[in-house]
Design a protein around this motif. Structure first.
Motif, PDB file in Angstrom:
ATOM      1  N   SER A  76       0.845  -1.197   0.000  1.00  0.00           N
ATOM      2  CA  SER A  76       0.000   0.000   0.000  1.00  0.00           C
ATOM      3  C   SER A  76       0.874   1.238   0.000  1.00  0.00           C
ATOM      4  O   SER A  76       2.006   1.227   0.498  1.00  0.00           O
ATOM      5  CB  SER A  76      -0.927   0.013   1.221  1.00  0.00           C
ATOM      6  OG  SER A  76      -0.165   0.046   2.419  1.00  0.00           O
ATOM      7  N   ALA A  77       0.339   2.295  -0.576  1.00  0.00           N
ATOM      8  CA  ALA A  77       1.044   3.581  -0.595  1.00  0.00           C
ATOM      9  C   ALA A  77       0.720   4.353   0.681  1.00  0.00           C
ATOM     10  O   ALA A  77      -0.365   4.224   1.247  1.00  0.00           O
ATOM     11  CB  ALA A  77       0.634   4.380  -1.820  1.00  0.00           C
ATOM     12  N   VAL A  78       1.657   5.153   1.131  1.00  0.00           N
ATOM     13  CA  VAL A  78       1.508   5.882   2.393  1.00  0.00           C
ATOM     14  C   VAL A  78       1.827   7.349   2.182  1.00  0.00           C
ATOM     15  O   VAL A  78       2.767   7.702   1.457  1.00  0.00           O
ATOM     16  CB  VAL A  78       2.437   5.282   3.478  1.00  0.00           C
ATOM     17  CG1 VAL A  78       2.493   6.186   4.698  1.00  0.00           C
ATOM     18  CG2 VAL A  78       1.956   3.900   3.884  1.00  0.00           C
ATOM     19  N   ASN A  79       1.039   8.200   2.804  1.00  0.00           N
ATOM     20  CA  ASN A  79       1.299   9.632   2.811  1.00  0.00           C
ATOM     21  C   ASN A  79       1.762  10.019   4.217  1.00  0.00           C
ATOM     22  O   ASN A  79       0.969  10.017   5.155  1.00  0.00           O
ATOM     23  CB  ASN A  79       0.034  10.396   2.435  1.00  0.00           C
ATOM     24  CG  ASN A  79       0.209  11.904   2.518  1.00  0.00           C
ATOM     25  OD1 ASN A  79       1.322  12.404   2.670  1.00  0.00           O
ATOM     26  ND2 ASN A  79      -0.888  12.634   2.425  1.00  0.00           N
ATOM     27  N   PRO A 121      -8.515   8.659  -2.121  1.00  0.00           N
ATOM     28  CA  PRO A 121      -9.045   8.953  -3.457  1.00  0.00           C
ATOM     29  C   PRO A 121      -8.644   7.883  -4.467  1.00  0.00           C
ATOM     30  O   PRO A 121      -7.675   7.145  -4.262  1.00  0.00           O
ATOM     31  CB  PRO A 121      -8.397  10.302  -3.796  1.00  0.00           C
ATOM     32  CG  PRO A 121      -7.129  10.310  -3.018  1.00  0.00           C
ATOM     33  CD  PRO A 121      -7.427   9.571  -1.746  1.00  0.00           C
ATOM     34  N   PRO A 122      -9.395   7.788  -5.566  1.00  0.00           N
ATOM     35  CA  PRO A 122      -9.044   6.803  -6.602  1.00  0.00           C
ATOM     36  C   PRO A 122      -7.736   7.173  -7.294  1.00  0.00           C
ATOM     37  O   PRO A 122      -7.391   8.348  -7.418  1.00  0.00           O
ATOM     38  CB  PRO A 122     -10.227   6.878  -7.566  1.00  0.00           C
ATOM     39  CG  PRO A 122     -10.798   8.251  -7.357  1.00  0.00           C
ATOM     40  CD  PRO A 122     -10.590   8.554  -5.908  1.00  0.00           C
ATOM     41  N   VAL A 123      -7.014   6.166  -7.747  1.00  0.00           N
ATOM     42  CA  VAL A 123      -5.768   6.368  -8.489  1.00  0.00           C
ATOM     43  C   VAL A 123      -5.812   5.510  -9.749  1.00  0.00           C
ATOM     44  O   VAL A 123      -6.548   4.513  -9.811  1.00  0.00           O
ATOM     45  CB  VAL A 123      -4.531   5.997  -7.631  1.00  0.00           C
ATOM     46  CG1 VAL A 123      -4.391   6.932  -6.445  1.00  0.00           C
ATOM     47  CG2 VAL A 123      -4.619   4.542  -7.161  1.00  0.00           C
ATOM     48  N   LEU A 129      -0.937   0.152  -6.799  1.00  0.00           N
ATOM     49  CA  LEU A 129      -1.268  -0.016  -5.381  1.00  0.00           C
ATOM     50  C   LEU A 129      -2.521   0.779  -5.062  1.00  0.00           C
ATOM     51  O   LEU A 129      -2.891   1.694  -5.807  1.00  0.00           O
ATOM     52  CB  LEU A 129      -0.119   0.493  -4.487  1.00  0.00           C
ATOM     53  CG  LEU A 129       1.223  -0.228  -4.550  1.00  0.00           C
ATOM     54  CD1 LEU A 129       2.265   0.553  -3.749  1.00  0.00           C
ATOM     55  CD2 LEU A 129       1.108  -1.651  -4.019  1.00  0.00           C
ATOM     56  N   PRO A 130      -3.207   0.461  -3.962  1.00  0.00           N
ATOM     57  CA  PRO A 130      -4.289   1.340  -3.514  1.00  0.00           C
ATOM     58  C   PRO A 130      -3.739   2.730  -3.215  1.00  0.00           C
ATOM     59  O   PRO A 130      -2.599   2.884  -2.768  1.00  0.00           O
ATOM     60  CB  PRO A 130      -4.793   0.655  -2.235  1.00  0.00           C
ATOM     61  CG  PRO A 130      -4.346  -0.769  -2.355  1.00  0.00           C
ATOM     62  CD  PRO A 130      -3.052  -0.727  -3.104  1.00  0.00           C
ATOM     63  N   GLY A 131      -4.541   3.749  -3.479  1.00  0.00           N
ATOM     64  CA  GLY A 131      -4.088   5.116  -3.236  1.00  0.00           C
ATOM     65  C   GLY A 131      -3.841   5.379  -1.761  1.00  0.00           C
ATOM     66  O   GLY A 131      -4.460   4.760  -0.887  1.00  0.00           O
TER      67      GLY A 131
END
Length: 337
Positions: A76-79, A121-123, A129-131
Protein backbone atom coordinates in the motif's frame (compact mmCIF):
# COMPACT_ATOMS: atom_id res chain seq x y z
CA UNK A 1 4.63 13.23 12.60
CA UNK A 2 4.44 16.89 13.53
CA UNK A 3 0.63 16.82 13.71
CA UNK A 4 0.04 15.01 16.98
CA UNK A 5 -1.73 17.87 18.76
CA UNK A 6 -4.60 20.14 17.74
CA UNK A 7 -6.71 22.91 19.29
CA UNK A 8 -10.47 22.78 18.75
CA UNK A 9 -12.47 25.51 20.56
CA UNK A 10 -16.25 25.76 20.98
CA UNK A 11 -18.81 28.14 22.46
CA UNK A 12 -22.57 28.04 23.06
CA UNK A 13 -25.25 30.40 24.38
CA UNK A 14 -28.98 30.43 25.04
CA UNK A 15 -31.64 33.07 25.74
CA UNK A 16 -34.79 32.18 27.71
CA UNK A 17 -37.00 34.88 26.28
CA UNK A 18 -40.05 33.77 28.28
CA UNK A 19 -38.26 34.75 31.50
CA UNK A 20 -37.84 38.36 30.45
CA UNK A 21 -40.03 40.99 32.10
CA UNK A 22 -41.37 42.19 28.76
CA UNK A 23 -42.70 38.75 27.82
CA UNK A 24 -46.46 38.63 28.59
CA UNK A 25 -47.84 35.74 26.50
CA UNK A 26 -49.25 33.43 29.17
CA UNK A 27 -50.03 30.39 27.02
CA UNK A 28 -46.38 30.17 25.96
CA UNK A 29 -44.56 28.47 28.83
CA UNK A 30 -41.14 28.36 27.13
CA UNK A 31 -39.46 30.33 24.38
CA UNK A 32 -35.74 29.81 24.07
CA UNK A 33 -33.22 30.66 21.39
CA UNK A 34 -30.04 28.58 21.27
CA UNK A 35 -26.82 28.85 19.34
CA UNK A 36 -23.47 27.14 19.31
CA UNK A 37 -20.27 27.08 17.32
CA UNK A 38 -17.39 24.71 17.68
CA UNK A 39 -14.73 22.66 16.00
CA UNK A 40 -13.54 19.12 16.60
CA UNK A 41 -10.67 17.06 15.27
CA UNK A 42 -10.98 13.53 14.00
CA UNK A 43 -8.36 10.92 13.14
CA UNK A 44 -10.24 7.78 14.23
CA UNK A 45 -10.94 6.55 10.72
CA UNK A 46 -7.29 5.71 10.06
CA UNK A 47 -5.03 3.22 11.82
CA UNK A 48 -2.38 4.14 14.37
CA UNK A 49 0.39 3.80 11.82
CA UNK A 50 -1.36 5.19 8.73
CA UNK A 51 1.52 7.62 8.13
CA UNK A 52 4.21 4.92 8.34
CA UNK A 53 5.30 2.72 5.48
CA UNK A 54 4.93 -0.97 6.27
CA UNK A 55 5.76 -4.20 4.49
CA UNK A 56 3.60 -7.26 3.95
CA UNK A 57 5.01 -10.76 4.28
CA UNK A 58 4.22 -13.81 2.18
CA UNK A 59 5.76 -17.23 2.87
CA UNK A 60 5.89 -18.06 -0.84
CA UNK A 61 5.96 -14.92 -2.94
CA UNK A 62 9.21 -15.11 -4.92
CA UNK A 63 10.66 -17.87 -7.01
CA UNK A 64 14.38 -18.61 -7.19
CA UNK A 65 15.78 -21.64 -8.94
CA UNK A 66 12.31 -23.12 -9.29
CA UNK A 67 11.66 -22.88 -5.55
CA UNK A 68 9.11 -20.61 -3.85
CA UNK A 69 10.71 -18.55 -1.11
CA UNK A 70 9.31 -16.08 1.43
CA UNK A 71 9.63 -12.35 1.06
CA UNK A 72 8.32 -8.93 1.99
CA UNK A 73 6.77 -6.38 -0.31
CA UNK A 74 5.07 -2.96 -0.31
CA UNK A 75 1.30 -3.54 -0.49
CA UNK A 76 0.00 0.00 0.00
CA UNK A 77 1.04 3.58 -0.59
CA UNK A 78 1.51 5.88 2.39
CA UNK A 79 1.30 9.63 2.81
CA UNK A 80 3.54 10.65 5.75
CA UNK A 81 2.05 14.17 5.90
CA UNK A 82 -1.53 13.39 6.87
CA UNK A 83 -3.01 15.50 9.64
CA UNK A 84 -6.20 16.05 11.64
CA UNK A 85 -9.54 16.08 9.90
CA UNK A 86 -11.42 19.13 11.17
CA UNK A 87 -15.17 19.74 11.51
CA UNK A 88 -16.55 23.17 12.29
CA UNK A 89 -20.24 23.17 13.17
CA UNK A 90 -22.76 25.93 13.70
CA UNK A 91 -26.13 25.19 15.31
CA UNK A 92 -29.13 27.47 15.73
CA UNK A 93 -32.21 26.29 17.61
CA UNK A 94 -35.58 27.34 18.91
CA UNK A 95 -37.55 25.70 21.76
CA UNK A 96 -41.22 26.58 22.08
CA UNK A 97 -43.39 25.19 24.89
CA UNK A 98 -47.11 25.85 25.13
CA UNK A 99 -49.97 24.94 27.46
CA UNK A 100 -47.68 24.61 30.46
CA UNK A 101 -45.21 22.40 28.54
CA UNK A 102 -47.82 19.91 27.43
CA UNK A 103 -46.68 20.56 23.86
CA UNK A 104 -43.05 21.39 23.06
CA UNK A 105 -41.77 22.26 19.59
CA UNK A 106 -38.06 22.17 18.75
CA UNK A 107 -36.43 23.39 15.54
CA UNK A 108 -32.71 23.11 14.80
CA UNK A 109 -30.62 24.23 11.84
CA UNK A 110 -27.04 23.01 11.52
CA UNK A 111 -24.14 23.61 9.21
CA UNK A 112 -21.15 21.27 9.39
CA UNK A 113 -18.07 22.27 7.42
CA UNK A 114 -15.47 19.49 7.31
CA UNK A 115 -12.01 20.19 5.94
CA UNK A 116 -8.88 18.07 5.50
CA UNK A 117 -11.09 14.98 5.44
CA UNK A 118 -9.01 11.81 5.57
CA UNK A 119 -9.95 9.95 2.41
CA UNK A 120 -8.49 7.44 0.00
CA UNK A 121 -9.05 8.95 -3.46
CA UNK A 122 -9.04 6.80 -6.60
CA UNK A 123 -5.77 6.37 -8.49
CA UNK A 124 -5.02 5.02 -11.99
CA UNK A 125 -4.55 1.27 -12.24
CA UNK A 126 -1.04 1.89 -13.53
CA UNK A 127 -0.15 3.07 -10.03
CA UNK A 128 -0.20 -0.58 -9.00
CA UNK A 129 -1.27 -0.02 -5.38
CA UNK A 130 -4.29 1.34 -3.51
CA UNK A 131 -4.09 5.12 -3.24
CA UNK A 132 -2.68 6.62 -0.03
CA UNK A 133 -4.89 8.20 2.59
CA UNK A 134 -4.82 11.97 2.14
CA UNK A 135 -6.34 15.12 3.63
CA UNK A 136 -7.89 15.51 0.20
CA UNK A 137 -11.57 16.23 0.76
CA UNK A 138 -13.65 19.11 2.08
CA UNK A 139 -17.41 18.98 2.43
CA UNK A 140 -20.25 21.16 3.69
CA UNK A 141 -23.30 19.48 5.23
CA UNK A 142 -26.43 21.48 6.06
CA UNK A 143 -29.76 20.37 7.40
CA UNK A 144 -32.83 20.80 9.58
CA UNK A 145 -34.31 18.85 12.47
CA UNK A 146 -37.88 19.23 13.74
CA UNK A 147 -39.39 17.70 16.84
CA UNK A 148 -42.77 17.96 18.55
CA UNK A 149 -43.54 16.34 21.88
CA UNK A 150 -46.88 16.05 23.66
CA UNK A 151 -47.44 14.83 27.24
CA UNK A 152 -50.41 14.95 29.57
CA UNK A 153 -51.89 13.14 32.55
CA UNK A 154 -55.08 12.74 34.55
CA UNK A 155 -55.12 11.06 37.95
CA UNK A 156 -53.34 7.68 37.53
CA UNK A 157 -53.25 7.92 33.75
CA UNK A 158 -50.55 9.48 31.59
CA UNK A 159 -50.03 9.58 27.85
CA UNK A 160 -47.87 11.21 25.25
CA UNK A 161 -46.60 11.26 21.69
CA UNK A 162 -43.48 12.41 19.90
CA UNK A 163 -42.67 13.01 16.25
CA UNK A 164 -39.39 14.05 14.64
CA UNK A 165 -38.21 14.79 11.13
CA UNK A 166 -34.66 15.35 9.83
CA UNK A 167 -33.14 16.31 6.50
CA UNK A 168 -29.58 17.12 5.47
CA UNK A 169 -27.61 17.51 2.25
CA UNK A 170 -23.87 17.53 1.68
CA UNK A 171 -21.84 19.36 -0.96
CA UNK A 172 -18.21 18.68 -1.81
CA UNK A 173 -16.22 21.93 -1.67
CA UNK A 174 -12.73 20.62 -2.47
CA UNK A 175 -10.96 17.52 -3.77
CA UNK A 176 -7.54 18.90 -2.95
CA UNK A 177 -4.92 18.54 -5.64
CA UNK A 178 -6.27 15.22 -6.92
CA UNK A 179 -7.56 14.74 -10.48
CA UNK A 180 -11.30 15.31 -10.70
CA UNK A 181 -13.94 14.05 -10.84
CA UNK A 182 -13.57 10.96 -8.68
CA UNK A 183 -15.26 7.99 -10.36
CA UNK A 184 -15.02 4.77 -8.38
CA UNK A 185 -17.25 1.81 -7.55
CA UNK A 186 -20.13 3.20 -9.63
CA UNK A 187 -20.09 6.54 -7.81
CA UNK A 188 -19.35 10.08 -8.94
CA UNK A 189 -17.85 12.85 -6.81
CA UNK A 190 -16.84 16.34 -7.90
CA UNK A 191 -16.68 19.84 -6.45
CA UNK A 192 -20.24 21.14 -6.16
CA UNK A 193 -21.87 17.70 -6.09
CA UNK A 194 -22.82 15.40 -3.26
CA UNK A 195 -20.32 12.79 -2.17
CA UNK A 196 -20.39 9.42 -3.97
CA UNK A 197 -23.57 9.81 -6.02
CA UNK A 198 -24.85 6.76 -7.95
CA UNK A 199 -23.28 6.76 -11.42
CA UNK A 200 -24.28 4.48 -14.25
CA UNK A 201 -26.36 3.94 -17.36
CA UNK A 202 -29.89 5.26 -17.81
CA UNK A 203 -32.25 2.39 -18.67
CA UNK A 204 -34.91 3.32 -21.21
CA UNK A 205 -36.73 -0.02 -21.40
CA UNK A 206 -36.14 -3.30 -23.26
CA UNK A 207 -35.10 -3.90 -26.85
CA UNK A 208 -38.27 -4.65 -28.81
CA UNK A 209 -36.94 -6.60 -31.78
CA UNK A 210 -33.85 -7.26 -33.94
CA UNK A 211 -34.17 -3.88 -35.66
CA UNK A 212 -34.19 -2.15 -32.29
CA UNK A 213 -31.08 -4.10 -31.25
CA UNK A 214 -29.21 -2.98 -34.38
CA UNK A 215 -30.14 0.67 -33.86
CA UNK A 216 -27.23 1.21 -31.47
CA UNK A 217 -24.01 -0.59 -30.60
CA UNK A 218 -24.48 -1.78 -27.03
CA UNK A 219 -21.96 -4.61 -27.18
CA UNK A 220 -22.24 -8.32 -27.94
CA UNK A 221 -24.86 -10.86 -26.91
CA UNK A 222 -27.71 -8.33 -27.08
CA UNK A 223 -31.15 -9.70 -27.95
CA UNK A 224 -34.75 -8.52 -27.85
CA UNK A 225 -35.76 -8.32 -24.20
CA UNK A 226 -32.39 -7.12 -22.92
CA UNK A 227 -32.19 -3.79 -21.11
CA UNK A 228 -31.70 -0.84 -23.43
CA UNK A 229 -29.59 2.09 -22.27
CA UNK A 230 -29.76 5.75 -23.24
CA UNK A 231 -27.26 6.96 -25.82
CA UNK A 232 -26.46 10.17 -23.96
CA UNK A 233 -23.88 11.60 -26.37
CA UNK A 234 -25.70 10.44 -29.50
CA UNK A 235 -22.84 8.50 -31.08
CA UNK A 236 -24.88 5.27 -31.44
CA UNK A 237 -22.40 3.49 -29.13
CA UNK A 238 -23.08 2.66 -25.49
CA UNK A 239 -19.92 2.90 -23.41
CA UNK A 240 -18.55 4.61 -20.31
CA UNK A 241 -19.13 8.04 -21.87
CA UNK A 242 -22.89 7.48 -21.55
CA UNK A 243 -22.89 7.01 -17.79
CA UNK A 244 -24.68 9.69 -15.80
CA UNK A 245 -25.46 10.66 -12.23
CA UNK A 246 -28.58 8.61 -11.52
CA UNK A 247 -29.88 10.17 -8.32
CA UNK A 248 -29.62 13.45 -6.43
CA UNK A 249 -32.55 13.05 -4.02
CA UNK A 250 -31.75 13.36 -0.30
CA UNK A 251 -33.51 10.99 2.15
CA UNK A 252 -36.06 12.41 4.55
CA UNK A 253 -35.90 10.68 7.95
CA UNK A 254 -38.86 10.49 10.31
CA UNK A 255 -39.43 8.89 13.66
CA UNK A 256 -41.88 8.90 16.49
CA UNK A 257 -43.21 7.42 19.68
CA UNK A 258 -46.56 6.99 21.41
CA UNK A 259 -46.86 6.01 25.05
CA UNK A 260 -49.53 5.34 27.62
CA UNK A 261 -49.30 4.58 31.30
CA UNK A 262 -51.53 3.69 34.20
CA UNK A 263 -50.04 3.56 37.66
CA UNK A 264 -46.96 1.30 37.28
CA UNK A 265 -47.96 -0.11 33.90
CA UNK A 266 -46.40 1.41 30.78
CA UNK A 267 -47.01 0.88 27.09
CA UNK A 268 -45.02 2.48 24.27
CA UNK A 269 -44.50 2.02 20.54
CA UNK A 270 -41.81 3.47 18.31
CA UNK A 271 -41.57 3.92 14.57
CA UNK A 272 -38.83 5.03 12.23
CA UNK A 273 -38.75 5.52 8.49
CA UNK A 274 -37.07 7.03 5.47
CA UNK A 275 -38.61 8.61 2.39
CA UNK A 276 -36.98 9.57 -0.91
CA UNK A 277 -34.72 6.63 -0.19
CA UNK A 278 -33.26 4.51 -3.01
CA UNK A 279 -30.87 1.59 -3.24
CA UNK A 280 -29.29 -0.42 -6.02
CA UNK A 281 -30.13 -4.12 -6.21
CA UNK A 282 -27.61 -6.67 -7.44
CA UNK A 283 -26.54 -10.28 -7.05
CA UNK A 284 -28.97 -12.81 -5.63
CA UNK A 285 -31.67 -10.28 -4.78
CA UNK A 286 -31.91 -8.94 -8.34
CA UNK A 287 -30.39 -11.08 -11.08
CA UNK A 288 -32.27 -14.22 -12.06
CA UNK A 289 -30.19 -17.42 -11.89
CA UNK A 290 -27.25 -15.52 -10.42
CA UNK A 291 -24.44 -18.10 -10.18
CA UNK A 292 -26.96 -20.70 -11.43
CA UNK A 293 -29.21 -20.31 -8.38
CA UNK A 294 -32.90 -19.48 -8.10
CA UNK A 295 -34.78 -16.43 -9.28
CA UNK A 296 -36.91 -14.11 -7.15
CA UNK A 297 -40.66 -13.72 -7.77
CA UNK A 298 -40.19 -10.42 -9.60
CA UNK A 299 -38.56 -12.37 -12.45
CA UNK A 300 -41.89 -14.09 -13.18
CA UNK A 301 -42.98 -11.06 -15.18
CA UNK A 302 -40.08 -11.43 -17.61
CA UNK A 303 -39.92 -10.23 -21.19
CA UNK A 304 -41.01 -12.56 -23.97
CA UNK A 305 -42.35 -11.80 -27.45
CA UNK A 306 -45.79 -12.54 -26.00
CA UNK A 307 -45.15 -10.29 -22.98
CA UNK A 308 -43.44 -7.18 -24.40
CA UNK A 309 -44.65 -4.93 -21.57
CA UNK A 310 -42.93 -6.97 -18.87
CA UNK A 311 -41.25 -5.43 -15.85
CA UNK A 312 -38.21 -7.76 -15.95
CA UNK A 313 -35.75 -8.45 -18.82
CA UNK A 314 -35.65 -11.70 -20.72
CA UNK A 315 -34.41 -14.72 -18.79
CA UNK A 316 -31.16 -16.38 -19.71
CA UNK A 317 -28.68 -18.68 -18.03
CA UNK A 318 -25.82 -17.23 -20.10
CA UNK A 319 -24.59 -13.93 -21.48
CA UNK A 320 -26.13 -11.75 -18.76
CA UNK A 321 -23.37 -9.15 -18.82
CA UNK A 322 -25.53 -6.49 -20.48
CA UNK A 323 -28.40 -6.62 -18.01
CA UNK A 324 -26.29 -6.58 -14.86
CA UNK A 325 -24.60 -3.27 -15.70
CA UNK A 326 -24.96 -0.65 -12.98
CA UNK A 327 -27.96 1.31 -14.20
CA UNK A 328 -31.13 3.10 -13.21
CA UNK A 329 -33.07 -0.14 -13.86
CA UNK A 330 -31.79 -1.67 -10.63
CA UNK A 331 -32.11 1.54 -8.62
CA UNK A 332 -35.32 0.98 -6.67
CA UNK A 333 -37.48 2.91 -4.26
CA UNK A 334 -36.51 1.76 -0.76
CA UNK A 335 -38.84 3.87 1.36
CA UNK A 336 -39.85 2.24 4.62
CA UNK A 337 -41.53 2.96 7.88
Amino acid sequence: PGHRWGTFPSVSAGWNIHKENFFKIKWISQLKLRGSWGSVGDAEKVSYYASQQSLSYDPAIYGFGGTAVPGAYVSSAVNPNISWEKATQTDLGLDLGVLNQKVVFTVDYFSNNRTNILYQPPVPREFGLPGPIMNALAMLNRGWEFNVNYTDHAKDFRWGANFNLAWSKNKVTSLGNTPRPWIQNNTYTDVGTQLAMPYGYIATGFFKDAADVSSQNQGSNIYPGNIKYKDVNGDKVINGSDRQILLTAVPLRVGGNINFGWKRIDFSANFYGQFRNYRSMSGYEAWAFYLADNARPMALDNWTPQNPNASYPRLSLQNQSNDIQYSSFWLINANYI
